[in-house]
Design a protein around this motif. Structure first.
Motif, PDB file in Angstrom:
ATOM      1  N   GLY C  86      -8.017  -9.628  11.473  1.00 53.59           N
ATOM      2  CA  GLY C  86      -6.536  -9.950  11.138  1.00 53.59           C
ATOM      3  C   GLY C  86      -6.093 -10.446  12.472  1.00 53.59           C
ATOM      4  O   GLY C  86      -5.270 -11.491  12.502  1.00 53.59           O
TER       5      GLY C  86
ATOM      6  N   GLU D  63      -0.880  -1.280   4.720  1.00 58.22           N
ATOM      7  CA  GLU D  63      -1.426  -2.213   4.094  1.00 58.22           C
ATOM      8  C   GLU D  63      -0.252  -2.989   3.227  1.00 58.22           C
ATOM      9  O   GLU D  63       0.468  -2.255   2.353  1.00 58.22           O
ATOM     10  N   TYR D  64      -0.278  -4.132   3.101  1.00 59.52           N
ATOM     11  CA  TYR D  64       0.619  -4.991   2.490  1.00 59.52           C
ATOM     12  C   TYR D  64      -0.086  -5.877   1.496  1.00 59.52           C
ATOM     13  O   TYR D  64      -1.364  -6.232   1.613  1.00 59.52           O
ATOM     14  N   ALA D  65       0.298  -6.030   0.177  1.00 56.02           N
ATOM     15  CA  ALA D  65      -0.220  -6.756  -0.716  1.00 56.02           C
ATOM     16  C   ALA D  65       0.668  -7.287  -1.645  1.00 56.02           C
ATOM     17  O   ALA D  65       1.742  -6.814  -1.966  1.00 56.02           O
ATOM     18  N   HIS D  89      -3.132 -10.194   6.274  1.00 53.25           N
ATOM     19  CA  HIS D  89      -3.485  -9.347   7.427  1.00 53.25           C
ATOM     20  C   HIS D  89      -2.177  -9.214   8.417  1.00 53.25           C
ATOM     21  O   HIS D  89      -1.973  -8.279   8.993  1.00 53.25           O
ATOM     22  N   ARG D  93      -0.285  -5.806   9.699  1.00 49.86           N
ATOM     23  CA  ARG D  93      -0.581  -5.336  11.002  1.00 49.86           C
ATOM     24  C   ARG D  93       0.909  -5.231  11.583  1.00 49.86           C
ATOM     25  O   ARG D  93       1.446  -4.212  12.298  1.00 49.86           O
ATOM     26  N   ASP D 116       1.241   2.045   1.906  1.00 53.68           N
ATOM     27  CA  ASP D 116       0.935   0.995   1.054  1.00 53.68           C
ATOM     28  C   ASP D 116       2.052   0.354   0.399  1.00 53.68           C
ATOM     29  O   ASP D 116       3.217   0.879   0.067  1.00 53.68           O
ATOM     30  N   CYS D 117       2.309  -1.024   0.864  1.00 49.49           N
ATOM     31  CA  CYS D 117       3.413  -1.728   0.714  1.00 49.49           C
ATOM     32  C   CYS D 117       2.985  -2.829  -0.668  1.00 49.49           C
ATOM     33  O   CYS D 117       2.539  -3.860  -0.011  1.00 49.49           O
ATOM     34  N   ASP D 118       3.232  -2.588  -1.882  1.00 50.68           N
ATOM     35  CA  ASP D 118       2.888  -3.445  -2.948  1.00 50.68           C
ATOM     36  C   ASP D 118       3.976  -4.188  -3.420  1.00 50.68           C
ATOM     37  O   ASP D 118       5.086  -3.658  -3.872  1.00 50.68           O
TER      38      ASP D 118
ATOM     39  N   LEU E  67      -2.933  -0.020  -8.102  1.00 49.42           N
ATOM     40  CA  LEU E  67      -2.442   0.149  -6.727  1.00 49.42           C
ATOM     41  C   LEU E  67      -3.312   1.485  -5.948  1.00 49.42           C
ATOM     42  O   LEU E  67      -3.728   2.382  -6.601  1.00 49.42           O
ATOM     43  N   ARG E  74      -5.679   8.772  -2.356  1.00 45.86           N
ATOM     44  CA  ARG E  74      -5.366   7.261  -2.333  1.00 45.86           C
ATOM     45  C   ARG E  74      -6.963   6.659  -2.216  1.00 45.86           C
ATOM     46  O   ARG E  74      -7.845   6.984  -1.496  1.00 45.86           O
ATOM     47  N   ARG E  77      -8.403  -0.125  -1.007  1.00 41.83           N
ATOM     48  CA  ARG E  77      -8.062  -1.482  -1.705  1.00 41.83           C
ATOM     49  C   ARG E  77      -9.513  -2.191  -1.846  1.00 41.83           C
ATOM     50  O   ARG E  77     -10.160  -2.394  -0.791  1.00 41.83           O
TER      51      ARG E  77
END
Lengths: 243, 243, 243, 243, 243, 243
Positions: C86, D63-65, D89, D93, D116-118, E67, E74, E77
């Motif tokens: 990253g 973690e973002y997606a 990434h 971060r 986790d942010c989706d 997800l 959990r 991913r």
């Protein structure tokens, strides 16, 4: 000194070349050097990679792999690991270079031949068995393409023949065509690829345990040249048979 | 016949070995063979990979890479492609084997040395420059570890010295230490790794354009052995200097 | 308070910009901010990525990487790990955006410039050194393209200059151009990219240890703007030299 | 000037925070900033990563997606591509750093929280919505752990609150909380993360079209600080509700 | 025997189908089978993959994912792991085949529809909920394309409807639509996909704990056919509503 | 109606099972169903995966792959592509589940058996041939472990036998054991895995061209059950031979 399987130092293991092993491939051979068994297929397709299009020239390449349980302990599949190991890469490149050494790209025309060499059982010398078998599969694929008129009449893409053998110094003695047990005990290990007329295509010598002197190198080369001549004879005998 | 840069057939390019190039590494060398420049660092850490723990023996390995614009046209980064190419793997393995040939693992003790050879500028012979420079970085790292008492007093992990050079047949003439322009025109290309006492660690000869005969092989080996002797002298001179 | 290397709070480390470091690249610079050394190459090729074809506009992008032993402890190669981290991604994107901020795509025409910034030795501020050096390599590549008539006569793709510096609050004191030892102790860390006329291209401030107040932010921006002005002068001096 | 959706320059979009969205997660929030909808879950597990074991301190990461069709045109899945993009990434971060800024690791004890942010639907400001929502999910997970006695009685791992908002200059006017249509037209784009007491955790400003001046930077910071204060109020209101 | 949630053996969980959930997708549905919630979007684009160009026929494909915190603990991913797991692949392929079973490619014309089924919360039956919901999203996308004249007037790409349900033998009793707690205790687990007219598209039965006899298979098929008929009714009711 | 190779609808192709094909593996079989040839090896190692340690129970898993030229046109190697395709994953999982259905983990003890099924030549039914052959390799590996006392005296890890066959409706007629030419023309395709006592382990039916009715499903199941019984006989005959 008698070897583990009773051979003399300059003797090959029993070598068999079984043509037409696969019904799908344009050329296919199951080659064995003793207990080492490699399935070599030659896949010929019309057309060439993009970087070669319009050149009027063909292309030959090779891929080598081992089944997971070809060896004494099971290895992880490279497809599962997601990456090809250095050894696999290196041997694939060696096989490709060795066969390209006897190819006239112009005569081949814009056709591509891929040689797949999959080791079904390993007992030393898998790369040299692969080269020796792949040459025969290549010759069959070329003959197939000539019969199908994919190659222009009167053109011969093969400029010679190629075979390969391993040699090594084990316990101070230069030996031809090492089995696995001999290979792991070798001080020096060398793979030699020769054309049928006795010239060199590849010479790869490695000091496994101790650096080697010039006269040792010479003794190994002598052994290898003689071994490749024997293999060339076995190849031509196999190719003379009706498939 | 005069060469492109005025050298004779058996002459090396100007070779420089600049020690202590990096402030972080235990050994570091910027080596140049003419316009070929390779940064070699030796990183010594206590401990060994898991498969070697408890053996009392050390380990030495190497990684080779090229900066994207080390060459005339920019290459894609292997980190971006997500996989290491076959050529990179092959050269990394060659460098590692070459240096391990002069290491006494027992004397090294359970320490690991990683040699990173990064090509900053390429003009032929990057792998041979890398091996030649990496040996000096390795020697400095060993000396550092001896000073730090990471290696037992009185033990010498280095059993000899090692250097490497390329040779090839260009326009029918055997030449030492090929530049890129010579390399692409070579019929046969060979990389030879020798110990300081003139024995062979690796001999890798490839017929690029045409198979080669035994006397050509001999001529190339003669050239290479002499070239490696010259390089061994340059290495020892560099190592005698106060860093 | 005197800093670890005797600098005042608002003083840059010794900065050197060595142009023409690589014989292959269209522009190349070895930039050093104290012990941080980054090799920046600009590779200019005719043509643009597919999504931009026919637009009449060029493209500029960047890739940042670190040699494994650029730092105090060896890091794993991203090519070996098979994926870019990253941090690497983030810095590559930052460098690309920073340089695109001073590019007129129309004037550049359908040419692509890739800036490779490889950290040879790291001691804090690698991304800011990379941007500062990459600008000079970019300027050289543009000049090369103008000389080669790859850019239309009379067009100037560079709309300004760009440089970058890090600032941070260490022990309550705002400092310019942090070394590694200062960076790890900083409460707040900021990277600022400015054009030569003192405007902002990027402002990236991060509370490492504790959130920061508006007046602290202002103090850091003051320091950074002055530092970038100093760097702009060093850049223009370097570019005035005959390469 | 009226904005596309009738807001004033300093006005947030309608913000909703729906707690307890998932029955499995220790904390979970569906946050919306207008049409931007992000599902934030906080997963708390006992234990910490290996490098932190025995320290007595916890760890927080994020973690973002984005779902493939969260945007106007479908994007390829990163799982299918086999690698995470630089933007993903970078935002992961950023979210992690932002939330760690209000965590007392000692008070958290050896527990790990993954946020986790989706993004289920995107319309600009997905990273700022993610941070704002993730804080609430984090607070719920901490409360859950306190109730379960996974955190020592009397310890409060949260040292403050955190929220985030985007600001930008569009058509010369500084605007708060940009929608996608505004974002693509912005000359300058900034994401600001503040604590509930008005200090900065992150300031990330980027000149999209033209470098920006100091007074423009100041105007944007003023807007962002006020916006974050509004968000902090919305967060605390949400957290006061019985879940 | 009463089930964990009071249902009879042949009873579905409460099923809801919420259309128009996403503002971007051409068709989108949030489907729930009890606590299992899946967001299904249908993305329709003009054109087809290269291998189908010029055929006059369309293409339909699907991707399934979960997800990370859709489940009780959990999961990592798949984008972070860099590879899609076997289960994900298998379910994606199942969904794609199931929906293609009711598509007339000629009537669809050269359009591609991608169905993304993302599990937001899992409680057993995620693949069957995904198929059932995806059919409705597909129908909406087809209607959208008809309104936009992307599909020729008078052509109907949908040749029927499709729904799916799980059945299993738990404690010796055949049950319809298993929740997670039932699923883990099942001796036999079967997923059945039916068309609206009661024929089979897929039958996938697996002996989890013990092989099953023909009459058990028959009992499960009876349950599943009836369940799919109920689901078909729920689908048509949902599609009759004004979106 | 006579089939392409003269078989009746309910007739298997010639099936051969050659035991002891590999000298390294604990069990190995070359199985052929007509021109479909699969090399199945069973590798038994002491110990189990970490998640199962200390349970006293063993583990059985399988990996399926195809040589690149096993089929009529060469496929890319999955190791070269760097990822395993969905089909490969799905079949590997199916083989593993099928064999685990006849394993008593307790009796196996903490041993792991990996079944590698590599398709050397494909002509339809590769997965069913793989399961049928893998069972025999498994039985040989179990016998080997019993002889080596790796399994406790008196314990029998095999609770039954397992075989598999494909069935399908081609031109309206239900057929057993489809060749490739039949498979591509099938309206419905089903793979059935049975135990030797005629119960089901897996039933996987797919409507390739048109949904199928209940009576068609029944006809296919009848065919498959009879075919599996024939295969069970061939397996037991093979296992009775002295290896």
């Amino acid at each position: 000194m008698s070897r583990i399987d009773g051979r003399t130092a300059e003797q090959l293991r029993p070598v068999t070349i079984e043509r037409g092993w696969s019904k799908h491939a344009e050329g296919s051979v199951l080659v064995s050097f003793g207990d080492t068994k490699v399935l070599c297929t030659a896949s010929l397709t019309e057309g060439v990679p993009r970087w070669r299009k319009g050149s009027g020239e063909g292309w030959v390449t090779a891929e080598y792999a081992m089944l997971p349980r070809a060896t004494n302990t099971r290895g992880d599949r490279e497809s599962v690991k997601g990456r090809i190991g250095g050894r696999t890469h290196e041997i694939s490149r060696l096989i490709g270079r060795s066969l390209r050494a006897v190819i006239d790209y112009k005569a081949l025309g814009e056709n591509t031949i891929v040689l797949d060499c999959d080791v079904l059982q390993a007992d030393g010398g898998t790369r040299t068995a692969a080269i020796t078998g792949a040459y025969v599969a290549l010759a069959d694929a070329v003959a197939w393409a000539q019969a199908k008129k994919l190659i222009k009449p009167g053109r011969q893409p093969l400029t010679g023949t190629v075979s390969a053998v391993s040699v090594g110094i084990v316990g101070g003695v230069p030996l031809l065509d090492l089995r696995y047990e001999e290979d792991v005990r070798a001080d020096t290990d060398m793979n030699v690829v020769c054309t049928g007329d006795g010239r060199f295509v590849e010479v790869q010598g490695t000091a496994e345990a101790a650096p080697f002197a010039r006269d040792e190198l010479n003794a190994l080369l002598d052994l290898a040249v003689a071994g490749c001549a024997d293999l060339a004879l076995i190849q031509s005998t196999a190719l003379e048979k009706q498939k």
